[in-house]
Structures are given as structure tokens and as C-alpha cells.
Scaffold this active site. Structure first.
Site, PDB file in Angstrom:
ATOM      1  N   LYS A  80       0.858  -1.183   0.000  1.00  0.00           N
ATOM      2  CA  LYS A  80       0.000   0.000   0.000  1.00  0.00           C
ATOM      3  C   LYS A  80       0.895   1.235   0.000  1.00  0.00           C
ATOM      4  CE  LYS A  80      -3.826   1.927   2.774  1.00  0.00           C
ATOM      5  NZ  LYS A  80      -4.622   1.719   4.008  1.00  0.00           N
ATOM      6  N   SER A 155      -9.498   1.484   3.100  1.00  0.00           N
ATOM      7  CA  SER A 155      -8.681   2.252   2.196  1.00  0.00           C
ATOM      8  C   SER A 155      -7.630   1.441   1.439  1.00  0.00           C
ATOM      9  CB  SER A 155      -7.990   3.374   2.970  1.00  0.00           C
ATOM     10  OG  SER A 155      -7.145   2.849   3.965  1.00  0.00           O
ATOM     11  N   SER A 179      -9.446  -0.870   7.285  1.00  0.00           N
ATOM     12  CA  SER A 179      -8.905  -0.744   5.928  1.00  0.00           C
ATOM     13  C   SER A 179      -8.158  -1.944   5.372  1.00  0.00           C
ATOM     14  CB  SER A 179      -7.998   0.474   5.844  1.00  0.00           C
ATOM     15  OG  SER A 179      -8.784   1.619   5.732  1.00  0.00           O
TER      16      SER A 179
HETATM   17  N1  GLN Z   1     -12.939   3.619   6.556  1.00  0.00           N
HETATM   18  C1  GLN Z   1     -12.296   4.141   7.723  1.00  0.00           C
HETATM   19  C2  GLN Z   1     -11.977   5.587   7.525  1.00  0.00           C
HETATM   20  O1  GLN Z   1     -12.424   6.129   6.585  1.00  0.00           O
HETATM   21  C3  GLN Z   1     -11.077   3.330   8.041  1.00  0.00           C
HETATM   22  C4  GLN Z   1      -9.908   3.715   7.260  1.00  0.00           C
HETATM   23  C5  GLN Z   1      -8.690   2.944   7.643  1.00  0.00           C
HETATM   24  O2  GLN Z   1      -8.755   1.915   8.303  1.00  0.00           O
HETATM   25  N2  GLN Z   1      -7.545   3.477   7.257  1.00  0.00           N
HETATM   26  O3  GLN Z   1     -11.307   6.202   8.285  1.00  0.00           O
END
Ligand code: GLN
Length: 486
Positions: A80, A155, A179
């Protein structure tokens, strides 16, 4: 060999490499070729390091030739784009870091290199890991390989899609509120979020430092254990990494789960849960019971406050962490008449809408007069959520529940409504607030053919038990064997 090389898992490929039946250069070249042909359809990679990957593959080949194989020698992986890589562009899918070339490797990257892995490139994501769909990338969304009109989750959407579409053998993502687990669920792969502190965050670009954790996305459970073996462990460069030694996470795989007590949280099966997801999870629970696990009902009474708590705590930390992008030290700069205007122009033009929204919300929740009402209150509720799990884990070894209330949604469907997007994180964010580990393992498909994941949560440092149960479930089912029509 009937299966193409790119579709193999780590545990299938490693012995072939070790026996010299295939070479690291051959596998790497084949994957690079496939990425070149097919990445355009998915936008899973932001940067492909063709020259670097081939160079690493040649080194791996030399190592194997000398009989010096390590656990990942010659295995091509994706990262990532939130983990810094020495000499290789790291953007966090933000315009503000468009041309940022880090001068050092994140600890996880250094550890992968030490084990001989080949790094193919950097995967797409929501900008600074803020999002649940990978639509917040400044470089365009990633598409779900099961249906390109759908989001891959986020994400770590690029990392999950790359694994599902066989554009890498496995990948790493990061999980602040789901994420890793949610995109794994939406793309039909395995995704593990370790206990907070189990894996070093050194060189992971910070979103919400008290929640962020790096973990593997893989084609099968065993690979998650193999990658965790490499990345877990104490790192003096991260003061929140725990000194406790990491286990060999492959050891418990294959051990039966007879007598394992699995808690099913009452609050996770109510309103808002898609009936097809519920049916898949209920069927998975039956499979676990058939393997000898004892299912018991547990309660996590503060679940309904999890989304609000997360979106107070996480944005507060984000507003503080992202203060460093000011156009002065590195990254994008938009000149102004004076320093203040340069800051303002840089941050307004450099950050996307969701990142700006969160910086503003976070600045607000931390500001004098509102701190007690928001940030302090959020931290207190966080402690209650953590104690919900401590109580539950007195009655059970693991918790089983959905990862996401629905299968993947359509690209664009929730973009105009951030609150609906935030609410889709309901089943994943509590684990981050509590600091506990969780995995998503494939457990079914919707009537439209979109994957559904089962989530298994464990007490802090319970990774071995989670992997053991996930492996037992995987071996009893064949959802992980299905490939997307890509
Ligand atoms: N969907 C969550 C957010 O928007 C989690 C994102 C993540 O785990 N980086 O913050």
C-alpha cells in the site's frame, strides 16, 4: 504446472522457487507483464517498479543459487502506498506527496527485503488512508476485480484488488478502522489486522497513530501467517511496538478448533445488516460449529457509539499528524505572497476534499472549548468499548461477526454522503479502538457474485488463535478457491 505462476500463493510458490522449478526472475517478469496488460482495468497500482523488482529478483536468484533462501526469497509483493520505500515514490494517493521519494525504508519494508521479497510496486488507496472505497485517491479509484462497476473497499483497495486479480502474490495494507479487513472482504481475499503494537509503524505514514496497524492481504490464510512472521516483532524505532516476542504464526495452523468458544455479538446482527451478508455469516457460524466450536452469544453493549467515537478520535489525530504537509519540507507546494498564504494554498490545493474535511473536524474536536465535549469524551467512550471486549473475552476465545454490513457497493454510490460511508465501518472500527486483532476470511458470495467475508476477532496478541480458526474454516470451505472473472 497447470495454474499460471501469477495465481499462486506464497505457500505454493515458495517450494517451487526453493527447488529451482521456477526462478524469481521468471515469476517477477510474468507478474510485471500481467500488471502492464491488466492494471489499466483496475488501477490497483499507482507505481510499478519494474527495474527495481527485476533487480531484486536477480538478487533472490543468486541467493537461491547459493543455497541461502529466506522465507520470502523471490516472492513478488505489493505495498500500500502509505509505507515509505527508499528511492521509490510514496504518494499516500495524495497530490501533496505526488513526487515524494522517501530517503528510507519503513521497518516492515526492510524486514520484507531481509527475507528476500521482491517489491513490485505501490498500491492505490484512499488518500492518507481516509475512506472505505478507494474513491478518495487523487489518482482515480481502484475497481473491484469481481465487477469493475463496484468499489474494492478501502482504504487498502489497491492492495486487496491486486491480490484478488493476481497482480501480485500477496500484499501489505494498513488498518486504522477496517482498511485491511473490509477491502479483503469485498475482494474475496484474506486480510489480517494485527494487535496494536504487534507490527512496527515506523515508516507507515501516520493517519491516526493510536489506531494504525500494518497487516497482510493474501490469497489464503497460511500466507497471512507467513507474512505476519516476517513483519511482527519489536522495533526500537517505534515506541508503541511491544517488546513481547512474536510467535511462529504458522504453528497453530491445522490444529483442530474442537472446544473453541466462539462468541457471536448480539449487537452485530440487527438493523442495517444486508440479508445476504447475514445468511453467509450464519452459514459460516454453522460451519464453525460443525468443526466442533462452541457458539455462545456475547454482548458488546457500546457498539452503537463506535462510529461516532472513531470519527472523533481518528480525525483529531489526523489533524495533528497532517500538520507536517505545509509545502516547506517536502512534497507539493503552491506559492503564496507570504508564508501563511503558501501554507494555505499548498494545503487547499494539495489535499482532497475528504482529507480537508477530516482536518477541519479534527481541529474542531481538539480546539479549546470543544476538547472536553468531543476528544476527551471520545477517549472515555473508547475505554468503554475496549472493556466490552475484555468482558466478552472472559466468556469466549474468539468473536465471529460480519466485516461489513453489505457487499461492495457501486462506484459513486456513497460519494455524496460521507455519513453513510462512515456508517459502513460499524463492524470493523471497534477492533481498532480496542487495539485487538481481527481477520477477514472469504465466506460466501452475494446473488450478484460479490464476495462476503467473515470476521474473526481475538483478544490482544491472539493472532495465532485467529489464524488457527480462520484456517480451519478455510480448509472446510472453498470460497477462497474461486477467482474473479477478471
Ligand atoms: N474507513 C475508515 C476511515 O475512513 C477506516 C480507514 C482505515 O482503516 N484506514 O477512516
Amino acid at each position: 504446472m497447470t495454474e499460471p505462476l501469477y495465481s499462486l500463493s506464497i505457500s505454493q510458490l515458495a517450494p517451487l522457487l526453493a527447488r529451482g522449478e521456477v526462478s524469481p526472475v521468471e515469476v517477477t517478469a510474468r507478474l510485471l507483464e500481467r500488471i502492464k496488460e491488466r492494471n489499466g482495468e483496475l488501477n490497483a497500482y499507482l507505481t510499478v517498479d519494474e527495474a527495481g523488482a527485476l533487480e531484486q529478483a536477480r538478487e533472490a536468484e543468486a541467493c537461491l543459487g547459493r543455497g541461502e533462501a529466506a522465507s520470502l526469497t523471490g516472492i513478488p509483493l505489493a505495498l500500500k502506498d502509505v509505507m515509505v520505500t527508499r528511492g521509490l515514490r510514496t504518494t499516500c494517493a495524495s497530490k501533496i506527496l505526488e513526487n515524494f521519494i522517501p530517503p528510507f525504508d519503513a521497518t516492515v519494508v526492510a524486514r520484507l527485503r531481509r527475507e528476500g521479497a521482491v517489491i513490485l510496486g505501490k498500491a492505490n488507496m484512499d488518500e492518507f488512508a481516509m475512506g472505505s472505497s478507494t474513491e478518495n485517491s487523487a489518482y482515480g479509484p481502484t475497481h473491484n476485480p469481481w465487477n469493475r462497476e463496484y468499489i474494492p473497499g478501502g482504504s487498502s483497495g489497491g492492495s486487496a484488488a491486486a491480490v484478488a486479480a493476481d497482480l501480485c502474490i500477496a500484499s501489505l495494507g494498513s488498518d486504522t478502522g477496517g482498511s485491511i479487513r473490509q477491502p479483503a472482504s469485498h475482494c474475496g481475499v484474506v486480510g489480517l489486522k494485527p494487535t496494536y503494537g504487534r507490527v512496527s509503524r515506523y515508516g507507515l505514514v501516520a493517519y491516526a497513530s493510536s489506531l494504525d496497524q500494518i497487516g497482510p492481504l493474501t490469497k489464503e490464510v497460511r500466507d497471512a501467517a507467513i507474512l505476519l512472521n516476517t513483519i511482527a516483532g519489536h522495533d526500537p524505532k517505534d515506541s508503541t511496538s511491544v517488546p513481547q516476542a512474536a510467535a511462529d504464526y504458522t504453528e497453530a495452523l491445522g490444529r483442530e478448533i474442537h472446544g473453541l468458544k466462539i462468541g457471536v455479538p448480539r449487537e452485530y446482527f440487527g438493523h442495517g445488516l444486508d440479508p445476504e451478508v447475514e445468511a453467509a455469516i450464519r452459514a459460516a457460524l454453522k460451519t464453525l460449529a460443525g468443526l466442533g466450536a462452541d457458539l455462545i452469544e456475547v454482548s458488546l453493549p457500546h457498539t452503537e457509539y463506535a462510529v461516532a467515537t472513531y470519527y472523533v478520535v481518528a480525525v483529531a489525530e489526523a489533524s495533528s499528524n497532517l500538520a507536517r504537509y505545509d509545502g516547506v519540507k517536502y512534497g507539493f507546494r503552491a506559492e503564496g505572497k507570504n508564508l501563511m498564504e503558501t501554507y494555505l494554498n499548498t494545503r487547499t490545493q494539495g489535499f482532497g476534499a475528504e482529507v480537508r474535511r477530516r482536518i477541519m473536524l479534527g481541529t474542531y474536536t481538539l480546539s479549546a472549548g470543544y476538547y472536553d465535549a468531543y476528544y476527551k469524551k471520545g477517549s472515555q467512550v473508547r475505554a468503554l468499548i475496549r472493556s466490552d471486549f475484555e468482558t466478552a473475552f472472559k466468556a469466549c476465545h474468539l468473536i465471529a461477526c460480519p466485516v461489513s454490513p453489505t457487499p461492495a457497493f457501486r462506484l459513486g454510490e456513497k460519494l455524496a454522503d460521507p455519513l453513510t460511508m462512515y456508517l459502513s465501518d460499524i463492524f470493523t472500527i471497534s477492533a481498532n479502538l480496542a487495539g485487538i486483532p481481527g481477520i477477514s476470511v472469504p465466506c460466501g458470495f452475494s446473488s450478484q457474485g460479490l464476495p462476503i467475508g467473515l470476521q474473526l476477532l481475538g483478544p490482544a496478541f491472539g493472532e495465532a488463535e485467529i489464524l488457527q480458526a480462520a484456517y480451519a474454516f478455510e480448509q472446510a470451505t472453498d470460497f477462497h478457491r474461486r477467482k474473479p472473472p477478471f
